[in-house]
Design a protein around this motif. Structure first.
Motif, PDB file in Angstrom:
ATOM      1  N   TYR A  34      -8.230   3.103  23.759  1.00 59.39           N
ATOM      2  CA  TYR A  34      -7.069   3.812  23.195  1.00 59.39           C
ATOM      3  C   TYR A  34      -5.773   3.305  23.833  1.00 59.39           C
ATOM      4  O   TYR A  34      -4.752   3.170  23.159  1.00 59.39           O
ATOM      5  CB  TYR A  34      -7.233   5.325  23.369  1.00 59.39           C
ATOM      6  N   GLY A  35      -5.827   3.005  25.131  1.00 59.96           N
ATOM      7  CA  GLY A  35      -4.648   2.489  25.828  1.00 59.96           C
ATOM      8  C   GLY A  35      -4.222   1.129  25.301  1.00 59.96           C
ATOM      9  O   GLY A  35      -3.028   0.856  25.105  1.00 59.96           O
ATOM     10  N   GLU A  36      -5.216   0.260  25.041  1.00 62.62           N
ATOM     11  CA  GLU A  36      -4.898  -1.083  24.520  1.00 62.62           C
ATOM     12  C   GLU A  36      -4.348  -1.019  23.097  1.00 62.62           C
ATOM     13  O   GLU A  36      -3.455  -1.787  22.737  1.00 62.62           O
ATOM     14  CB  GLU A  36      -6.163  -1.964  24.575  1.00 62.62           C
ATOM     15  N   VAL A  37      -4.867  -0.074  22.310  1.00 66.31           N
ATOM     16  CA  VAL A  37      -4.328   0.113  20.950  1.00 66.31           C
ATOM     17  C   VAL A  37      -2.868   0.574  21.045  1.00 66.31           C
ATOM     18  O   VAL A  37      -1.995   0.069  20.339  1.00 66.31           O
ATOM     19  CB  VAL A  37      -5.175   1.133  20.144  1.00 66.31           C
ATOM     20  N   ALA A  38      -2.607   1.523  21.952  1.00 64.23           N
ATOM     21  CA  ALA A  38      -1.239   2.034  22.123  1.00 64.23           C
ATOM     22  C   ALA A  38      -0.283   0.903  22.508  1.00 64.23           C
ATOM     23  O   ALA A  38       0.864   0.863  22.034  1.00 64.23           O
ATOM     24  CB  ALA A  38      -1.236   3.131  23.191  1.00 64.23           C
ATOM     25  N   GLU A  39      -0.757  -0.021  23.342  1.00 68.42           N
ATOM     26  CA  GLU A  39       0.099  -1.143  23.760  1.00 68.42           C
ATOM     27  C   GLU A  39       0.377  -2.089  22.581  1.00 68.42           C
ATOM     28  O   GLU A  39       1.496  -2.578  22.414  1.00 68.42           O
ATOM     29  CB  GLU A  39      -0.572  -1.917  24.906  1.00 68.42           C
ATOM     30  N   GLU A  40      -0.639  -2.328  21.750  1.00 68.78           N
ATOM     31  CA  GLU A  40      -0.451  -3.188  20.561  1.00 68.78           C
ATOM     32  C   GLU A  40       0.546  -2.536  19.593  1.00 68.78           C
ATOM     33  O   GLU A  40       1.373  -3.212  18.984  1.00 68.78           O
ATOM     34  CB  GLU A  40      -1.792  -3.414  19.846  1.00 68.78           C
ATOM     35  N   ILE A  41       0.458  -1.207  19.475  1.00 72.19           N
ATOM     36  CA  ILE A  41       1.392  -0.465  18.616  1.00 72.19           C
ATOM     37  C   ILE A  41       2.813  -0.626  19.152  1.00 72.19           C
ATOM     38  O   ILE A  41       3.764  -0.852  18.393  1.00 72.19           O
ATOM     39  CB  ILE A  41       0.993   1.030  18.537  1.00 72.19           C
ATOM     40  N   PHE A 106       7.440  -5.574   4.450  1.00 72.23           N
ATOM     41  CA  PHE A 106       6.487  -6.382   5.213  1.00 72.23           C
ATOM     42  C   PHE A 106       5.112  -6.281   4.549  1.00 72.23           C
ATOM     43  O   PHE A 106       4.797  -5.281   3.903  1.00 72.23           O
ATOM     44  CB  PHE A 106       6.341  -5.869   6.655  1.00 72.23           C
ATOM     45  N   LEU A 107       4.299  -7.324   4.777  1.00 72.44           N
ATOM     46  CA  LEU A 107       2.904  -7.296   4.328  1.00 72.44           C
ATOM     47  C   LEU A 107       2.017  -7.786   5.462  1.00 72.44           C
ATOM     48  O   LEU A 107       2.238  -8.876   5.992  1.00 72.44           O
ATOM     49  CB  LEU A 107       2.728  -8.204   3.101  1.00 72.44           C
ATOM     50  N   PHE A 108       1.057  -6.951   5.858  1.00 72.00           N
ATOM     51  CA  PHE A 108       0.010  -7.374   6.796  1.00 72.00           C
ATOM     52  C   PHE A 108      -1.213  -7.724   5.949  1.00 72.00           C
ATOM     53  O   PHE A 108      -1.670  -6.884   5.157  1.00 72.00           O
ATOM     54  CB  PHE A 108      -0.340  -6.237   7.774  1.00 72.00           C
ATOM     55  N   THR A 109      -1.739  -8.931   6.104  1.00 69.69           N
ATOM     56  CA  THR A 109      -2.831  -9.362   5.233  1.00 69.69           C
ATOM     57  C   THR A 109      -3.813 -10.275   5.960  1.00 69.69           C
ATOM     58  O   THR A 109      -3.453 -10.932   6.941  1.00 69.69           O
ATOM     59  CB  THR A 109      -2.273 -10.095   3.989  1.00 69.69           C
ATOM     60  N   SER A 110      -5.053 -10.301   5.453  1.00 71.74           N
ATOM     61  CA  SER A 110      -6.004 -11.271   6.013  1.00 71.74           C
ATOM     62  C   SER A 110      -5.618 -12.647   5.477  1.00 71.74           C
ATOM     63  O   SER A 110      -5.071 -12.769   4.375  1.00 71.74           O
ATOM     64  CB  SER A 110      -7.435 -10.923   5.606  1.00 71.74           C
ATOM     65  N   ASP A 111      -5.892 -13.680   6.251  1.00 76.02           N
ATOM     66  CA  ASP A 111      -5.484 -15.047   5.891  1.00 76.02           C
ATOM     67  C   ASP A 111      -6.088 -15.472   4.552  1.00 76.02           C
ATOM     68  O   ASP A 111      -5.433 -16.144   3.749  1.00 76.02           O
ATOM     69  CB  ASP A 111      -5.910 -16.034   6.996  1.00 76.02           C
ATOM     70  N   THR A 112      -7.350 -15.070   4.296  1.00 77.04           N
ATOM     71  CA  THR A 112      -8.010 -15.497   3.046  1.00 77.04           C
ATOM     72  C   THR A 112      -7.329 -14.889   1.832  1.00 77.04           C
ATOM     73  O   THR A 112      -7.185 -15.544   0.799  1.00 77.04           O
ATOM     74  CB  THR A 112      -9.508 -15.102   3.045  1.00 77.04           C
ATOM     75  N   ILE A 113      -6.889 -13.627   1.950  1.00 80.17           N
ATOM     76  CA  ILE A 113      -6.195 -12.989   0.817  1.00 80.17           C
ATOM     77  C   ILE A 113      -4.819 -13.620   0.620  1.00 80.17           C
ATOM     78  O   ILE A 113      -4.394 -13.871  -0.509  1.00 80.17           O
ATOM     79  CB  ILE A 113      -6.102 -11.453   1.010  1.00 80.17           C
ATOM     80  N   SER A 132      -5.475 -11.362  11.584  1.00 85.17           N
ATOM     81  CA  SER A 132      -6.393 -11.903  12.597  1.00 85.17           C
ATOM     82  C   SER A 132      -5.715 -11.925  13.972  1.00 85.17           C
ATOM     83  O   SER A 132      -6.351 -11.699  14.987  1.00 85.17           O
ATOM     84  CB  SER A 132      -6.885 -13.303  12.211  1.00 85.17           C
ATOM     85  N   ASP A 133      -4.380 -12.153  13.997  1.00 86.23           N
ATOM     86  CA  ASP A 133      -3.700 -12.206  15.313  1.00 86.23           C
ATOM     87  C   ASP A 133      -2.230 -11.767  15.259  1.00 86.23           C
ATOM     88  O   ASP A 133      -1.479 -11.971  16.218  1.00 86.23           O
ATOM     89  CB  ASP A 133      -3.797 -13.627  15.891  1.00 86.23           C
ATOM     90  N   PHE A 134      -1.802 -11.192  14.148  1.00 86.15           N
ATOM     91  CA  PHE A 134      -0.427 -10.702  13.948  1.00 86.15           C
ATOM     92  C   PHE A 134       0.640 -11.808  13.943  1.00 86.15           C
ATOM     93  O   PHE A 134       1.829 -11.521  14.047  1.00 86.15           O
ATOM     94  CB  PHE A 134      -0.049  -9.621  14.972  1.00 86.15           C
ATOM     95  N   ARG A 135       0.204 -13.078  13.843  1.00 84.40           N
ATOM     96  CA  ARG A 135       1.245 -14.123  13.749  1.00 84.40           C
ATOM     97  C   ARG A 135       1.970 -13.993  12.405  1.00 84.40           C
ATOM     98  O   ARG A 135       1.433 -13.410  11.454  1.00 84.40           O
ATOM     99  CB  ARG A 135       0.648 -15.519  13.907  1.00 84.40           C
ATOM    100  N   CYS A 136       3.173 -14.542  12.343  1.00 87.22           N
ATOM    101  CA  CYS A 136       3.979 -14.448  11.129  1.00 87.22           C
ATOM    102  C   CYS A 136       3.604 -15.601  10.191  1.00 87.22           C
ATOM    103  O   CYS A 136       3.796 -16.774  10.527  1.00 87.22           O
ATOM    104  CB  CYS A 136       5.468 -14.496  11.493  1.00 87.22           C
ATOM    105  N   LEU A 137       3.034 -15.259   9.028  1.00 87.86           N
ATOM    106  CA  LEU A 137       2.574 -16.288   8.083  1.00 87.86           C
ATOM    107  C   LEU A 137       3.722 -16.818   7.224  1.00 87.86           C
ATOM    108  O   LEU A 137       3.682 -17.946   6.747  1.00 87.86           O
ATOM    109  CB  LEU A 137       1.495 -15.700   7.160  1.00 87.86           C
ATOM    110  N   ALA A 138       4.707 -15.968   6.992  1.00 89.28           N
ATOM    111  CA  ALA A 138       5.856 -16.388   6.182  1.00 89.28           C
ATOM    112  C   ALA A 138       7.021 -15.457   6.486  1.00 89.28           C
ATOM    113  O   ALA A 138       6.825 -14.287   6.793  1.00 89.28           O
ATOM    114  CB  ALA A 138       5.506 -16.304   4.697  1.00 89.28           C
TER     115      ALA A 138
END
Length: 557
Positions: A34-41, A106-113, A132-138
């Motif tokens: 839960y702590g690691e999720v909070a940090e990612e948020i 914004f759109l968060f999406t899987s790379d295949t989609i 997969s890693d929150f990098r910016c695809l576009a």
């Protein structure tokens, strides 16, 4: 109004469950406390702040169930934005439409989609991020998002020099009356509409799950229903995260083989599922067992049948991990033969009822209070009534109101007006009755009901349930043609092939026998004139309901 603030439920949960396991991606080395999720948020909140994202902005989300999907959803709502989850089964044109119609930035999406989408058709988006890693695809011209993401760890260190801790978890203050979710349904009768759900609608579902102790701190769940759908989302994810449950996310199609293995490994404390999954388990695991010659004989002997049913129940419970207190089945009508069998062996299951427009729950009873053939009892925060056009009608439309009911469809006042009665009740489109104890009994959809030439109501779903249990039939669809009932059937071609029965004359003999057996058990006005073989599986909604409207124009063999 529900007194618990929806967003504050998660602020409290991340603080209180800091060291407990939160999300795990099944079969992959991806685990978060839960702590690691909070940090990612917190990192995503920094990104939103850098981009001057405002409260009420829409953020779209599409991909298979995984930890990053859950984190992106949580980061969006706890920042005060509106989440737009999109089912990954939607075709690219539908995705383009939903992203544009919702005005998502914004759109968060899987790379295949993302590979299937056309960037130029998503002109309103400022940026797209990978699940997969929150990098910016576009990113839109002039944006500095990709650069900022590379430096986000440094930003976090500057802001939290002693590390990010539970004391730092502080989310926006937003009243429950605010819209927090736009859920685009894919109904069985046409194109999807954006259901506007408020914090109150979502809190109504989640606090019901907390109050009834569906899930508790330290419990485990296996999330395999699509989280973009209201049912799986409300309980496998939102309720689970609010109480400190460990969620294992199955990002694969839940075939019986895959899901049984996952149940065995995860050993969930609660199982949330749709009828299709349970019916497949029944057909693959239970039916071969009870159809054996000796077994059929033994089941006709008093006392011996009780013992055998007890053994079957134990085998089934063990196969599903052995630790669950109950299975909640919802999302579509349950096959009556399967339900009867589960009831007979005293299996701990219950059937609930809901719809996306209620985020989703309308009725539920715990398995030990569940009335056989019902869909549970109306929730204490909801009301339901039956509207009959004719006073002497056997059933009427189920209409509901209460804490869980949506505020309307996004940018669609006509559809909103159509779905509510003048005195404020939501028309569900389902036909049924309610007993004196508040249990709902559903017969079918008002849109699919067929009126026979002699005036009787025919519910095709009930005939299909009988057909689907007959030899070599995987699924069926009963439609009306020239005032006669026709059954479209998708046969079990794989099994037929393995038994060398996949020849036209064999198929004809088998289906004629099925037709004869079907017509022997239905009412005269429900008799089917013929079975018409269909070459492929029927197209379905993500909820696994057949898109009936696509097949009403089929005329002959």
């Amino acid at each position: 109004m529900i007194k618990e603030n929806f967003i504050k439920l998660y602020e409290s949960s991340f603080r209180e469950n800091w060291d407990l396991p939160c999300y795990t991606d099944y079969g992959e080395n991806e685990n978060y406390t839960y702590g690691e999720v909070a940090e990612e948020i917190a990192k995503l909140h920094l990104l939103f702040k850098h981009c001057n994202v405002r409260r009420g902005d829409k953020i779209a989300l599409i991909g298979k169930n995984n930890s990053k999907w859950c984190i992106a959803y949580m980061a969006t709502i706890t920042y005060g934005c509106i989440i737009v989850p999109i089912l990954q089964d939607f075709n690219p044109n539908d995705v383009h439409h939903i992203v544009n119609h919702s005005e998502s930035i914004f759109l968060f999406t899987s790379d295949t989609i993302w590979d299937t989408l056309e960037e130029e058709k998503l002109s309103g988006l400022r940026a797209v991020f990978s699940l997969s890693d929150f990098r910016c695809l576009a990113q839109r011209d002039g944006e500095t998002i990709q650069k900022f993401i590379k430096e986000i760890s440094n930003e976090m260190e500057q802001l939290y020099p002693n590390g990010y801790s539970k004391e730092n978890v502080q989310y926006t203050t937003l009243g429950n009356e605010k819209v927090m979710l736009l859920n685009y349904t894919s109904g069985t009768t046409g194109f999807s509409k954006g259901v506007m759900l408020t914090g109150n609608n979502l809190a109504g579902n989640v606090t019901f799950g907390i109050r009834t102790e569906l899930l508790k701190k330290g419990d485990k769940v296996l999330s395999f229903l699509p989280l973009a759908h209201a049912y799986g989302c409300a309980f496998d994810f939102l309720t689970a995260t609010a109480v400190g449950t460990h969620v294992t996310l199955l990002g694969k199609t839940p075939s019986p083989k895959i899901i049984m293995k996952a149940f065995e490994e995860v050993k969930p404390n609660l199982i949330i599922t749709v009828p299709l999954v349970i019916e497949k388990i029944y057909k693959n695991v239970i039916q071969p067992l009870i159809n054996k010659k000796g077994m059929k004989w033994a089941l006709n002997i008093p006392l011996l049948d009780v013992q055998i049913y007890g053994q079957i129940r134990k085998k089934l419970i063990d196969a599903l991990g052995g630790r669950f207190k109950e299975i909640i089945i919802g999302g579509a009508a349950m096959n009556s033969e399967v339900e009867d069998f589960f009831h007979k062996i005293k299996f701990p299951f219950t059937i609930g009822y809901g719809m996306t427009e209620c985020g989703p729950l309308i009725s539920y009873s715990p398995w030990n209070e569940f009335i056989h053939t019902s869909s549970g009892k109306i929730l204490d925060i909801m009301e339901a009534r039956i509207y009959k056009e004719k006073k002497d009608a056997e059933v009427g439309e189920i209409q509901v109101r209460g804490e869980n009911v949506m505020v309307g469809y996004y940018k669609n006042p006509e559809a909103t007006q159509e779905v509510f009665t003048k005195d404020g009740w939501l028309r569900t489109g389902d036909l049924g009755r309610i007993d004196i104890n508040g249990n709902i009994f559903i017969r079918g959809r008002s849109k699919t009901m067929i009126l026979s030439s002699s005036g009787q109501n025919i519910f095709p779903e009930e005939i299909e349930a009988r057909l689907n249990n007959m030899p070599f039939i995987l699924e069926s669809l009963v439609i009306e043609k020239n005032k006669k009932l026709v059954a479209l059937v998708y046969a079990d071609y794989e099994t037929l092939e393995s038994l060398d029965l996949n020849h036209p004359e064999h198929l004809k003999t088998i289906m004629n026998e099925n037709l004869k057996n079907l017509n022997a058990v239905v009412a005269n006005y429900e008799k089917v004139s013929r079975i018409q073989l269909y070459p492929t599986e029927f197209e379905k909604t993500p909820k696994r309901s057949i898109k009936r409207y696509l097949y009403n124009t089929i005329t002959n063999d």
